[in-house]
Write an enzyme that holds these catalytic residues in place. Structure first.
Site, PDB file in Angstrom:
ATOM      1  N   ASP A   4      32.928  23.986  -0.164  1.00 43.23           N
ATOM      2  CA  ASP A   4      32.066  25.038   0.514  1.00 43.23           C
ATOM      3  C   ASP A   4      31.001  24.381   1.479  1.00 43.23           C
ATOM      4  O   ASP A   4      29.785  24.268   1.157  1.00 43.23           O
ATOM      5  CB  ASP A   4      31.202  25.908  -0.666  1.00 43.23           C
ATOM      6  CG  ASP A   4      30.763  27.007  -0.091  1.00 43.23           C
ATOM      7  OD1 ASP A   4      31.003  27.365   1.181  1.00 43.23           O
ATOM      8  OD2 ASP A   4      30.268  27.970  -0.708  1.00 43.23           O
ATOM      9  N   ASP A  27      28.227  30.369  10.356  1.00 42.98           N
ATOM     10  CA  ASP A  27      27.757  31.051   9.021  1.00 42.98           C
ATOM     11  C   ASP A  27      26.168  31.299   9.186  1.00 42.98           C
ATOM     12  O   ASP A  27      25.724  32.463   8.786  1.00 42.98           O
ATOM     13  CB  ASP A  27      27.764  30.041   7.834  1.00 42.98           C
ATOM     14  CG  ASP A  27      29.234  29.864   7.548  1.00 42.98           C
ATOM     15  OD1 ASP A  27      29.891  30.987   6.791  1.00 42.98           O
ATOM     16  OD2 ASP A  27      29.488  28.738   7.285  1.00 42.98           O
ATOM     17  N   GLU A  59      24.901  34.947   0.600  1.00 44.38           N
ATOM     18  CA  GLU A  59      25.432  33.348   0.328  1.00 44.38           C
ATOM     19  C   GLU A  59      24.840  32.182   1.147  1.00 44.38           C
ATOM     20  O   GLU A  59      24.870  31.206   0.512  1.00 44.38           O
ATOM     21  CB  GLU A  59      26.899  33.432   0.712  1.00 44.38           C
ATOM     22  CG  GLU A  59      27.578  32.365   0.448  1.00 44.38           C
ATOM     23  CD  GLU A  59      29.254  32.121   0.589  1.00 44.38           C
ATOM     24  OE1 GLU A  59      29.888  31.208   0.139  1.00 44.38           O
ATOM     25  OE2 GLU A  59      29.739  32.920   1.543  1.00 44.38           O
ATOM     26  N   GLU A  60      24.276  32.699   2.226  1.00 39.65           N
ATOM     27  CA  GLU A  60      23.461  31.720   2.877  1.00 39.65           C
ATOM     28  C   GLU A  60      21.935  31.574   2.516  1.00 39.65           C
ATOM     29  O   GLU A  60      21.241  30.743   3.209  1.00 39.65           O
ATOM     30  CB  GLU A  60      23.670  32.041   4.363  1.00 39.65           C
ATOM     31  CG  GLU A  60      24.981  32.125   4.780  1.00 39.65           C
ATOM     32  CD  GLU A  60      25.802  30.792   4.594  1.00 39.65           C
ATOM     33  OE1 GLU A  60      25.413  29.953   4.800  1.00 39.65           O
ATOM     34  OE2 GLU A  60      27.135  31.229   4.256  1.00 39.65           O
ATOM     35  N   ASP A  98      28.445  38.400   2.214  1.00 40.84           N
ATOM     36  CA  ASP A  98      28.609  37.007   2.705  1.00 40.84           C
ATOM     37  C   ASP A  98      28.947  37.092   4.147  1.00 40.84           C
ATOM     38  O   ASP A  98      29.918  37.751   4.690  1.00 40.84           O
ATOM     39  CB  ASP A  98      30.101  36.611   2.024  1.00 40.84           C
ATOM     40  CG  ASP A  98      30.923  35.536   2.390  1.00 40.84           C
ATOM     41  OD1 ASP A  98      29.999  34.782   3.276  1.00 40.84           O
ATOM     42  OD2 ASP A  98      31.933  35.120   1.792  1.00 40.84           O
ATOM     43  N   LEU A 151      30.035  35.171   6.556  1.00 46.37           N
ATOM     44  CA  LEU A 151      31.174  34.892   7.255  1.00 46.37           C
ATOM     45  C   LEU A 151      32.057  34.199   6.167  1.00 46.37           C
ATOM     46  O   LEU A 151      31.925  33.007   5.640  1.00 46.37           O
ATOM     47  CB  LEU A 151      31.022  33.640   8.219  1.00 46.37           C
ATOM     48  CG  LEU A 151      31.963  33.542   9.185  1.00 46.37           C
ATOM     49  CD1 LEU A 151      32.056  34.755  10.083  1.00 46.37           C
ATOM     50  CD2 LEU A 151      31.840  32.260   9.941  1.00 46.37           C
ATOM     51  N   ASP A 152      32.943  34.985   5.809  1.00 45.65           N
ATOM     52  CA  ASP A 152      34.155  34.496   4.854  1.00 45.65           C
ATOM     53  C   ASP A 152      35.125  33.790   5.637  1.00 45.65           C
ATOM     54  O   ASP A 152      35.689  34.129   6.608  1.00 45.65           O
ATOM     55  CB  ASP A 152      34.722  35.650   4.107  1.00 45.65           C
ATOM     56  CG  ASP A 152      35.713  35.385   3.400  1.00 45.65           C
ATOM     57  OD1 ASP A 152      35.606  34.813   2.275  1.00 45.65           O
ATOM     58  OD2 ASP A 152      37.135  35.669   3.716  1.00 45.65           O
ATOM     59  N   GLU A 210      31.320  39.139  -2.880  1.00 43.66           N
ATOM     60  CA  GLU A 210      32.645  38.837  -2.753  1.00 43.66           C
ATOM     61  C   GLU A 210      33.674  39.631  -3.604  1.00 43.66           C
ATOM     62  O   GLU A 210      34.233  40.572  -3.074  1.00 43.66           O
ATOM     63  CB  GLU A 210      32.884  37.216  -2.591  1.00 43.66           C
ATOM     64  CG  GLU A 210      32.139  36.665  -1.615  1.00 43.66           C
ATOM     65  CD  GLU A 210      32.506  35.088  -1.526  1.00 43.66           C
ATOM     66  OE1 GLU A 210      32.672  34.411  -0.789  1.00 43.66           O
ATOM     67  OE2 GLU A 210      32.723  34.465  -2.579  1.00 43.66           O
TER      68      GLU A 210
END
Length: 346
Positions: free
Chosen positions: A60, A66, A88-89, A107, A109-110, A274
């Site tokens: 990851d 991102d 997530e960031e 999230d 940027l997946d 997610e």
């Protein structure tokens, strides 16, 4: 089908005179606007977008895009009725609006590994009710089962920029009109076919899988000569949003299970921002989503960035794989005696 109806028109009609729905509508509009800007940045391209910035664990790697996407969404949501944002960031939840009635988990940027290959990537979001009493910025405010979601969806940045959205009344697809800068309804009440001949999984991890996943995939690979009695196609894009969009378009099953590798024991994908939003999209489209042993939307989060195994897609296939988890040896030729961990394997 109400083809051409804008997202704004759709949300106004859905909200009516309900204040909570109106807040959700404003927040969804802010997310859509931010994602239209992210789409523009992706379309311009440039090697800098894929520049590594940090690592969030095994496999990851945080990329420049991102960070940019997170900043754009954070700025867009500051003026929305959002009490706190989890991403997530970001290590922890961030307070935004003290008077906000909602929580947003994203999230930004997946599919970051696809940035430099020009393959499809996306943004995933979940909107939850915020607790009262000033507790919204506490990470525990986000520890709600997916059943509590008020809205959820993703934006897919591909040849078209598409928004898949549910507010609990079906799953709808909106497509960005680059001339008018509006998301317009392009598919209303999407339905996932209950059966499929297509599956998505990273087959390079076959040796690390537990028996139920390995047996299910092996059954599919044996095709018409195996217990399924029909041939299957395998797909893998390495972007969960792209996989979900394909499932919504034509059915299929997606699998990202837990496995034996260090760091993957509890799965790879995050529950809150997610698995939960995609699970709700699937269920609202007649599909299903599971950990293999439990319905995703019933799992109670224990941590902000909690990981879970994720299986979603055509209802009958998800149910079949759930049965494999309960009993991976339903046929005589699959006796545990001859399994990977059986008596005749070292």
């Amino acid at each position: 089908m109400n083809d051409g109806v804008s997202l704004e028109q759709h949300l106004v009609q859905w909200a009516g005179n309900d204040p909570r729905r109106a807040d959700v509508g404003v927040t969804l509009s802010a997310i859509a606007g931010a994602c239209a800007r992210i789409s523009d940045i992706i379309a311009i391209g440039g090697n800098i977008l894929a520049t590594p910035r940090a690592e969030h664990g095994p496999g990851d790697v945080q990329k420049e895009l991102d960070v940019m996407a997170n900043a754009i969404l954070f700025t867009a949501l500051r003026d929305a009725p959002v009490a706190a944002l989890a991403s997530e960031e970001m290590d922890s939840a961030v307070p935004l609006n003290a008077a906000g009635t909602l929580l947003v988990a994203i999230d930004p940027l997946d599919g970051s590994s696809n940035i430099d290959t020009n393959a499809s990537i996306g943004t995933i979001f979940s909107i939850l009710p915020a607790p009262g009493g000033g507790a919204a910025s506490d990470a525990r405010a986000f520890f709600q089962p997916g059943e509590n979601q008020l809205a959820a969806g993703y934006i897919l940045y591909g040849p078209q920029t598409a928004l898949a959205l549910t507010t609990g009344a079906g799953t709808h697809i909106f497509t960005l009109n680059r001339h008018t800068r509006e998301f317009c309804l392009s598919a209303e009440g999407v339905r996932v076919p209950p059966r499929t001949r297509e599956f998505a999984i990273n087959a390079s991890n076959h040796r690390h899988w537990d028996e139920p996943i390995r047996i299910y995939v092996d059954d599919c690979l044996k095709g018409c000569d195996g217990p399924r009695g029909e041939d299957f196609n395998m797909r893998w894009i390495a972007s969960m949003v792209a996989e979900a969009h394909r499932v919504l378009a034509r059915g299929g099953i997606y699998m990202y299970p837990a496995d034996l590798r260090a760091g993957y024991e509890h799965g790879r994908l995050r529950l809150i921002y997610e698995a939960n939003p995609v699970a709700w999209l699937m269920e609202q489209a007649g599909g299903a989503a599971s950990t293999g042993t439990a319905r995703i939307l019933e799992v109670l989060p224990q941590a902000l960035h909690q990981r879970v195994p994720l299986i979603f897609g055509s209802r009958e296939e998800v149910a079949r794989l759930d049965r494999y988890h309960r009993d991976p040896y339903p046929l005589g030729e699959r006796s545990p005696l001859f399994g990977r961990r059986g008596l005749f394997r070292s």
